[in-house]
Structures are given as structure tokens and as C-alpha cells.
Design a protein around this motif. Sequence first.
Motif: not given
Length: 206
Positions: A163, A186, A189-192, A195, A198
Motif C-alpha cells: 500500500e 487484494q 486489503q479489506s481487512r478491518p 481499512a 489508510k
Amino acid sequence: MKLYWSSTSPFVRKVIVSAHELGLSDRLETIPTRVAPNKPDLALLPYNPLGQLPTLVLDDGTALYDSLVIIEHLEHIAGGAKLIPTSPEARIEELRLHALCNGFLDLLVQWRIESMKDTKQIALINAFNLKSSMIWARLEATAERVGQRPFGLSSITLAIVAEYADFRFPRLGWREKYPVLSSWHQSIQSRPSLAASKFFDSSKPQ
């Protein structure tokens, strides 16, 4: 606990993500701080004479610095063995991959600093390019194995490498060159914890 913090520091973010994973994020008060090699933050220096981020100040005034030291402390508070294994062989492997990823973050930060100078050291830039290509190849070869392990210190640091490269070096095109690593990133990357932390630029001190 007070965490001297920047929204653009990959090392600070490593601590923030770890705190989320350990269920300790609400225990941290973030202190926005701007540091630069030529302009140390005078409020930070009494706690960390290195003048570096992250720095964690405990309730009793003790200051911890270096992201790994801080994460080790948070791990202890959370009961241990959640991000860093305790068995010698697994611990060494976790720390070895962390060292590679963390060293790459160091390199990327220095690369960015050098690239922004009016007069650039071409030999240094060439060395950055050579090292980075070797490191990306090693991470690509490692990514599938990382995906089979629990999400711990090395996974956190590898995700932040991906990232930070997107954030600061969008023209690198690393995702096309290293599809296994990109696919792994991918998938997580939406792991709390990721997220909620950022990277972002801000006009406020950082």
C-alpha cells in the motif's frame, strides 16, 4: 498511551494496524507529528532523542520507539503470541520476513526523499532501483506462503509495503509485474485493521 503519529508513515501504520489486530486501538491517543531530517519536532525529542516516528509514551511516561519494540509491547499487553509466534523456529521465520519488508519500507522512504531533491545522486537512485527489483522478486516468491500463514507481523508489514508503494509510487506498476503478491494483497486489503488505517496526505502537521 500516546502515539506520536503521522498519516503518511508506514512504520506508524504498522503499529496502528497491529493495535487493531490486537484489540487495543482504543487505548492509543494519536498525536499528529511532523518529522524531517532537517527539522526535528521539539515536542517529540524529550521522549525520543532520535526524533523518529513512531514513538509510544506509556501512562507512566516511559517512551518506546521503533515499531517492532512498540508492537512487542502491545503484544504483551494483549496476552502474547497473536502476531509473533513464540516457538523459536516460527518466531525467527516471522521476524526474518518482517526484517525484509521493514527494510524495504526504509528503502522506499529514502528513495522518495532522494527523488524529491533538486540535485539527485544518480548512483544512489540506481542502487535503489537494483535493490528494489531484487526485493520485489523475493516478495513475489514468498507471497503464496505468506497467504497460508496466520495474519501476523510479517503479513501486516508486507501489506503495508504494497500500500505504501501504491501511495507514494503509483507509476511503479508493481501489480502487473508481481501478480502473486498483488492477488494476495487484494485478498486481504479489506481487512478491518487495514481499512481503518489508510495512508492519506493532510495539510495538518504529520
